[in-house]
Design an enzyme around this catalytic site. Structure first.
Site, PDB file in Angstrom:
ATOM      1  N   SER A 147       8.912  -2.096 -19.069  1.00  0.00           N
ATOM      2  CA  SER A 147       7.962  -2.500 -20.102  1.00  0.00           C
ATOM      3  C   SER A 147       7.936  -1.420 -21.175  1.00  0.00           C
ATOM      4  CB  SER A 147       6.567  -2.671 -19.492  1.00  0.00           C
ATOM      5  OG  SER A 147       5.558  -2.538 -20.477  1.00  0.00           O
ATOM      6  N   LYS A 197       6.069  -6.585   2.896  1.00  0.00           N
ATOM      7  CA  LYS A 197       5.912  -6.597   4.358  1.00  0.00           C
ATOM      8  C   LYS A 197       6.932  -7.492   5.068  1.00  0.00           C
ATOM      9  CE  LYS A 197       1.921  -4.191   5.312  1.00  0.00           C
ATOM     10  NZ  LYS A 197       1.109  -4.258   4.127  1.00  0.00           N
ATOM     11  N   SER A 220      -4.666  -7.016   8.183  1.00  0.00           N
ATOM     12  CA  SER A 220      -5.667  -7.493   7.251  1.00  0.00           C
ATOM     13  C   SER A 220      -5.056  -8.469   6.258  1.00  0.00           C
ATOM     14  CB  SER A 220      -6.304  -6.323   6.510  1.00  0.00           C
ATOM     15  OG  SER A 220      -5.296  -5.577   5.863  1.00  0.00           O
ATOM     16  N   GLN A 247       1.162 -12.559   7.423  1.00  0.00           N
ATOM     17  CA  GLN A 247       2.031 -13.590   6.841  1.00  0.00           C
ATOM     18  C   GLN A 247       3.492 -13.248   7.057  1.00  0.00           C
ATOM     19  OE1 GLN A 247       0.946 -14.916   2.747  1.00  0.00           O
ATOM     20  NE2 GLN A 247      -0.786 -13.560   3.049  1.00  0.00           N
ATOM     21  N   TYR A 253       2.293 -20.723   7.785  1.00  0.00           N
ATOM     22  CA  TYR A 253       3.622 -20.349   8.277  1.00  0.00           C
ATOM     23  C   TYR A 253       3.745 -20.595   9.781  1.00  0.00           C
ATOM     24  CZ  TYR A 253       4.554 -17.950   3.833  1.00  0.00           C
ATOM     25  OH  TYR A 253       4.764 -17.659   2.511  1.00  0.00           O
ATOM     26  N   ASP A 275      13.281  10.882 -11.080  1.00  0.00           N
ATOM     27  CA  ASP A 275      12.532  12.136 -10.981  1.00  0.00           C
ATOM     28  C   ASP A 275      11.317  11.972 -10.073  1.00  0.00           C
ATOM     29  OD1 ASP A 275      14.153  13.559 -12.903  1.00  0.00           O
ATOM     30  OD2 ASP A 275      13.229  12.267 -14.424  1.00  0.00           O
ATOM     31  N   GLY A 309      -1.323   2.592   5.798  1.00  0.00           N
ATOM     32  CA  GLY A 309      -0.975   3.275   7.039  1.00  0.00           C
ATOM     33  C   GLY A 309       0.287   4.108   6.912  1.00  0.00           C
ATOM     34  N   GLY A 340       3.585   2.863   6.179  1.00  0.00           N
ATOM     35  CA  GLY A 340       4.869   2.250   6.515  1.00  0.00           C
ATOM     36  C   GLY A 340       5.800   2.197   5.316  1.00  0.00           C
ATOM     37  N   GLU A 400      -3.452   6.423  -2.904  1.00  0.00           N
ATOM     38  CA  GLU A 400      -4.455   5.794  -2.048  1.00  0.00           C
ATOM     39  C   GLU A 400      -5.674   5.390  -2.864  1.00  0.00           C
ATOM     40  OE1 GLU A 400      -4.799   7.567   2.340  1.00  0.00           O
ATOM     41  OE2 GLU A 400      -5.187   9.052   0.799  1.00  0.00           O
ATOM     42  N   GLY A 421     -10.747   5.614   0.308  1.00  0.00           N
ATOM     43  CA  GLY A 421     -10.094   5.788   1.608  1.00  0.00           C
ATOM     44  C   GLY A 421      -8.931   6.740   1.535  1.00  0.00           C
ATOM     45  N   ASP A 441      -7.648   8.987   3.451  1.00  0.00           N
ATOM     46  CA  ASP A 441      -7.353   9.623   4.743  1.00  0.00           C
ATOM     47  C   ASP A 441      -5.988  10.319   4.764  1.00  0.00           C
ATOM     48  OD1 ASP A 441      -6.779   6.592   4.840  1.00  0.00           O
ATOM     49  OD2 ASP A 441      -5.422   7.453   6.322  1.00  0.00           O
ATOM     50  N   SER A 443       3.616  -3.407  -4.836  1.00  0.00           N
ATOM     51  CA  SER A 443       3.817  -3.796  -3.439  1.00  0.00           C
ATOM     52  C   SER A 443       3.548  -5.249  -3.100  1.00  0.00           C
ATOM     53  CB  SER A 443       2.972  -2.893  -2.541  1.00  0.00           C
ATOM     54  OG  SER A 443       1.601  -2.996  -2.883  1.00  0.00           O
TER      55      SER A 443
HETATM   56  C1  LIG Z   1       0.367  -3.299   3.573  1.00  0.00           C
HETATM   57  C2  LIG Z   1       0.312  -3.138   2.129  1.00  0.00           C
HETATM   58  C3  LIG Z   1       0.239  -1.870   1.542  1.00  0.00           C
HETATM   59  C4  LIG Z   1       0.170  -0.591   2.358  1.00  0.00           C
HETATM   60  O1  LIG Z   1       1.333  -0.407   3.112  1.00  0.00           O
HETATM   61  P1  LIG Z   1       1.392   0.632   4.327  1.00  0.00           P
HETATM   62  O2  LIG Z   1       2.748   0.454   4.903  1.00  0.00           O
HETATM   63  O3  LIG Z   1       0.301   0.272   5.289  1.00  0.00           O
HETATM   64  O4  LIG Z   1       1.163   1.978   3.772  1.00  0.00           O
HETATM   65  C5  LIG Z   1       0.252  -1.794   0.164  1.00  0.00           C
HETATM   66  N1  LIG Z   1       0.299  -2.904  -0.611  1.00  0.00           N
HETATM   67  C6  LIG Z   1       0.361  -4.137  -0.093  1.00  0.00           C
HETATM   68  C7  LIG Z   1       0.421  -5.300  -1.000  1.00  0.00           C
HETATM   69  C8  LIG Z   1       0.378  -4.303   1.298  1.00  0.00           C
HETATM   70  O5  LIG Z   1       0.436  -5.527   1.810  1.00  0.00           O
END
Ligand SMILES: *Cc1c(COP(=O)(O)O)cnc(C)c1O
Length: 321
Positions: free
Chosen positions: A31, A56, A81, A86, A118, A175, A183, A185, A207, A211, A213, A307
């Site tokens: 963009s 995921k 969650s 899915q 699904y 860079d 979590g 992953g 984060e 939260g 953590d 994500s």
């Molecule tokens: C699960 C998820 C995350 C976080 O991923 P982790 O592997 O738990 O750190 C971020 N964005 C979306 C859209 C997710 O579904």
């Protein structure tokens, strides 16, 4: 449950072969507006366009592809969650096996419906009073099903890392790489890929402010557990990072920054208005850190993991209003 070896880049490369043909190779978007706002070259890896709407699918499909015949017979079990639910339900359907999913009773309606759509069996629990790990372990034992947790698993981490592998193969060395962090992953897998394919790339986790953590965990050098955070970034509302994930974070993630819910809303609006993309609140975390100048990136080549894009339409309309 720490019985499998820690994942390495070789596992990410193996996952890329296993998911090829099943997962989408998602687009990398740019963009001019985002570039001029930041003075950088931003490359958005758009996992909101992945199958079932989030990265995921990569980890879930990879994990199930490792099942033996007897594991396939009994099926797969998980807690989530939302998006991992899915992802497991869809991957199980493609693999022709049964899936049972433990979900919080207040999970977004769209995510619950999609999971059932699904073909997954959904069992609900109260995420403020009950422990999903305990429920998962008990059901796995009773039914003989294989538990694939949302992030604390080598095959899940390796699968998620294929997103950064694709990104860097397309853009060349970066860079910076910004990755949202629940979590851990996604960021663990992406950090393995970045360390191999773009060794001088600085990997930064993002984060929700409510939260942090993982930020606390890196500061203290041990996994910190927090209360269930209240944030619109429901996909990153985890209480602690995983045991497989943390050593990778310590080794390969430079630092973790946080963004507020308000900054997520601003970023959601930016994606809708400027880039014509529906991105869920959690999916905005990494971009928010860059667009809101939380980490200055002027003059740099920057990868941004977008994500996911699963958000209730009514809720989305409220965010944009
Ligand atoms: C699960 C998820 C995350 C976080 O991923 P982790 O592997 O738990 O750190 C971020 N964005 C979306 C859209 C997710 O579904």
């Amino acid at each position: 449950m720490s019985i499998l070896p820690a994942p390495t880049y070789a596992d990410v490369a193996d996952a890329a072969e296993r998911i090829a043909g099943a997962a989408h190779r998602t687009p990398v978007m740019t963009s001019r507006t985002a570039d001029s706002l930041t003075g950088a070259n931003l490359f958005f890896k758009c996992e909101n366009f992945q199958r079932m709407g989030a990265f995921k699918f990569r980890g879930a499909f990879n994990a199930i592809s490792h099942f033996s015949e007897s594991q396939r017979q009994a099926g797969v079990l998980t807690y989530s969650s939302g998006n991992h639910a899915q992802a497991i339900a869809l991957s199980a359907r493609i693999a022709g096996i049964k899936a049972t999913i433990i979900m919080p009773e207040d999970a977004p309606a769209a995510k619950m419906e999609a999971t059932r759509g699904y073909g997954g069996e959904v069992i609900t629990y109260d995420r403020y009073t009950e422990n999903r790990e305990e429920i998962g372990a008990r059901l796995a034992q009773e039914r003989g099903m294989t538990l694939i947790p949302p992030y604390d698993h080598p095959h899940v981490i390796a699968g998620q890392g294929t997103s950064a592998k694709e990104l860097i193969e397309e853009t060349g060395p970066l860079d910076y790489l910004f990755v949202c962090l629940g979590g851990g992953g996604l960021i663990a897998g992406c950090a393995l890929a970045a360390a191999e394919l773009s060794p001088s790339c600085t990997v930064i986790g993002v984060e929700p402010e409510a939260g942090n953590d993982a930020q606390q965990s890196l500061e203290r050098g041990e996994i910190v557990h927090i209360e269930v955070p209240r944030t619109i970034a429901d996909g990153a509302a985890s209480t602690h990072v995983g045991e497989y994930n943390f050593p990778i974070l310590k080794r390969l993630v430079d630092r973790v920054v946080t963004v507020s819910d308000d900054q997520l809303v601003q970023t959601m609006k930016f994606f809708a208005q400027r880039m014509k993309m529906v991105v869920e609140p959690t999916g905005c975390l990494a971009a928010a850190a860059v667009l809101q100048n939380i980490v200055p990136v002027k003059g740099k080549r920057v990868g941004v993991l977008v994500s996911g894009g699963n958000v209730d339409l009514a809720r989305y309309a409220q965010f944009l209003a």
